[in-house]
Design an enzyme around this catalytic site. Sequence first.
Site, PDB file in Angstrom:
ATOM      1  N   SER A  68      -4.351  -6.261   2.779  1.00 54.42           N
ATOM      2  CA  SER A  68      -4.217  -4.912   1.352  1.00 54.42           C
ATOM      3  C   SER A  68      -5.300  -6.125   0.474  1.00 54.42           C
ATOM      4  O   SER A  68      -5.090  -5.857  -0.676  1.00 54.42           O
ATOM      5  CB  SER A  68      -3.164  -4.787   0.370  1.00 54.42           C
ATOM      6  OG  SER A  68      -2.351  -5.666   0.408  1.00 54.42           O
ATOM      7  N   SER A  76     -11.074   9.848   1.138  1.00 52.15           N
ATOM      8  CA  SER A  76     -11.519   7.980   1.507  1.00 52.15           C
ATOM      9  C   SER A  76     -12.229   8.235   2.464  1.00 52.15           C
ATOM     10  O   SER A  76     -13.133   9.062   3.136  1.00 52.15           O
ATOM     11  CB  SER A  76     -10.167   7.750   2.556  1.00 52.15           C
ATOM     12  OG  SER A  76      -9.315   7.712   1.264  1.00 52.15           O
ATOM     13  N   GLU A  85       1.052  -1.481   0.049  1.00 46.15           N
ATOM     14  CA  GLU A  85       0.136  -0.113   0.106  1.00 46.15           C
ATOM     15  C   GLU A  85       0.544   1.548  -0.238  1.00 46.15           C
ATOM     16  O   GLU A  85       0.503   2.688  -0.011  1.00 46.15           O
ATOM     17  CB  GLU A  85      -1.125   0.141   1.251  1.00 46.15           C
ATOM     18  CG  GLU A  85      -2.196  -1.324   0.522  1.00 46.15           C
ATOM     19  CD  GLU A  85      -3.036  -1.395   2.431  1.00 46.15           C
ATOM     20  OE1 GLU A  85      -3.581  -0.942   2.551  1.00 46.15           O
ATOM     21  OE2 GLU A  85      -2.264  -2.086   3.380  1.00 46.15           O
TER      22      GLU A  85
HETATM   23  N1  LIG Z   1     -16.939 -13.819   4.619  1.00 47.98           N
HETATM   24  C1  LIG Z   1     -16.741 -12.781   3.218  1.00 47.98           C
HETATM   25  N2  LIG Z   1     -17.899 -12.619   2.518  1.00 47.98           N
HETATM   26  C2  LIG Z   1     -18.095 -11.935   1.531  1.00 47.98           C
HETATM   27  N3  LIG Z   1     -17.265 -11.354   1.097  1.00 47.98           N
HETATM   28  C3  LIG Z   1     -16.481 -11.256   1.638  1.00 47.98           C
HETATM   29  C4  LIG Z   1     -15.870 -11.868   3.056  1.00 47.98           C
HETATM   30  N4  LIG Z   1     -14.891 -11.749   3.603  1.00 47.98           N
HETATM   31  C5  LIG Z   1     -14.287 -10.667   2.948  1.00 47.98           C
HETATM   32  N5  LIG Z   1     -14.812 -10.259   1.123  1.00 47.98           N
HETATM   33  C6  LIG Z   1     -14.370  -9.614   0.667  1.00 47.98           C
HETATM   34  O1  LIG Z   1     -13.364  -9.130   0.098  1.00 47.98           O
HETATM   35  C7  LIG Z   1     -13.068  -7.616   0.722  1.00 47.98           C
HETATM   36  C8  LIG Z   1     -11.599  -7.538   1.718  1.00 47.98           C
HETATM   37  O2  LIG Z   1     -11.270  -8.812   2.652  1.00 47.98           O
HETATM   38  P1  LIG Z   1     -11.386  -8.052   4.126  1.00 47.98           P
HETATM   39  O3  LIG Z   1     -11.161  -9.154   5.299  1.00 47.98           O
HETATM   40  O4  LIG Z   1     -12.070  -6.496   3.939  1.00 47.98           O
HETATM   41  O5  LIG Z   1      -9.988  -7.830   3.897  1.00 47.98           O
HETATM   42  P2  LIG Z   1      -8.717  -6.933   3.431  1.00 47.98           P
HETATM   43  O6  LIG Z   1      -7.887  -6.433   5.275  1.00 47.98           O
HETATM   44  O7  LIG Z   1      -7.672  -6.978   2.679  1.00 47.98           O
HETATM   45  O8  LIG Z   1      -9.972  -5.056   3.701  1.00 47.98           O
HETATM   46  C9  LIG Z   1     -14.270  -7.357   1.768  1.00 47.98           C
HETATM   47  O9  LIG Z   1     -14.324  -6.164   1.928  1.00 47.98           O
HETATM   48  C10 LIG Z   1     -15.443  -8.055   0.732  1.00 47.98           C
HETATM   49  O10 LIG Z   1     -15.721  -7.432  -0.250  1.00 47.98           O
END
Ligand SMILES: Nc1ncnc2c1ncn2[C@@H]1O[C@H](COP(=O)(O)OP(=O)(O)O)[C@@H](O)[C@H]1O
Length: 354
Positions: free
Chosen positions: A180, A314, A15
């Site tokens: 990320s 943001s 990032e």
């Molecule tokens: N269990 C889940 N069910 C549906 N969508 C998910 C799930 N986990 C993650 N996502 C999707 O993936 C994206 C990134 O996952 P996240 O856990 O927020 O990781 P990061 O730390 O990279 O932001 C989320 O914003 C969502 O869009």
Amino acid sequence: MKKTIVLIYGGKSAEHDISILTAQSVMNAIDKEKFDVHPLYIGADGEWFKGEQIKGQIDDTTLLRSSIPIHNMIQALREVDGKVVDIVFPLLHGPNGEDGTIQGLLDVANIPYVGNGVLSSSVGMDKLVAKQLFTQRGLKQLPYVGFLHSEWLEYEDSVLHSIDKKLHFPMFVKPANLGSSLGISKVESTEELIEGIRQAFKYDRKVVVEQGVTAREIEVGVIGNDELQTTEPGEVVKQVDFYDYEAKYQEGNASLQIPAHIDEEQKKVMRHMATQAFKAADCAGLVRADFFLTEDGSIYINEINTMPGFTKFSMFPLLWANMNLAYSELIETLINLGIERFEQRQSISFQKDS
Ligand SMILES: Nc1ncnc2c1ncn2[C@@H]1O[C@H](COP(=O)(O)OP(=O)(O)O)[C@@H](O)[C@H]1O
Ligand SMILES: [Mg+2]
């Protein structure tokens, strides 16, 4: 009296580029009547550079051109142009910045800084540890299974068995650390699951497999140290199925709806959960808490971000703008919270009473 502030940005992280955008945004918005602003850039390879004091509006080229390499990091954080640094603002995302490492360096050097400390930063970066703390606090989460690379290598069958018992397709496979979306995949079958796990282990020694859901993504901003304030929730309205690394940083893939169009009761629950998550991870300064809202109205906490995206456009700053706290005021508030937190720490005894 004017305060001397050092903004750290860039960093050895995926990032890196978004951090530069954040820094530009903060440098342009911060009140220069109140703060002498000094940039400190960390290259993608980890080298540190010191820039000239920011006086007017800047763009990234002036930023990088004026920088000179530095070797004494602690000294660069303590003193600039012969003045003692009042506070450091780490505008870093991801590993080597949002994970507690820079915070540890600043603690050791006894330098005040904005935002989360070592513990909450590293908790926020580790999805598995964060989930365990959320569970303990009674926060509702999607079912998950977490395991180490060594466990996967030795007991693949029993790991797959426990995933099969607890979860159903689709599932999300995530490296525990990173933040990320790198290495994250959505999987629909056992073959994809195994491949997803192998991919995720390229990025970390710990992996989380999570129940996939169809959900709206709602986020809440929190600021404070002991007394917390929360924002009205905002929604990331998705145009793609999920935000992988590419989608996340491309414009037009999401639009922000602030405030989110959800029930008052749901807003209340999320704002409360956000403060609980803040406390569960022992946060300081700021956090963005991210939720899933499913069609049946269930609310699950997904994760906390201890240094959320922080450009003027943001989610986190916009959530606060919606609460009538403008971007430059938000920056000032966070600086004051950082100083307050530092002063509290100074009054804590590290020695046995004599
Ligand atoms: N269990 C889940 N069910 C549906 N969508 C998910 C799930 N986990 C993650 N996502 C999707 O993936 C994206 C990134 O996952 P996240 O856990 O927020 O990781 P990061 O730390 O990279 O932001 C989320 O914003 C969502 O869009
Ligand atoms: Mg996320």
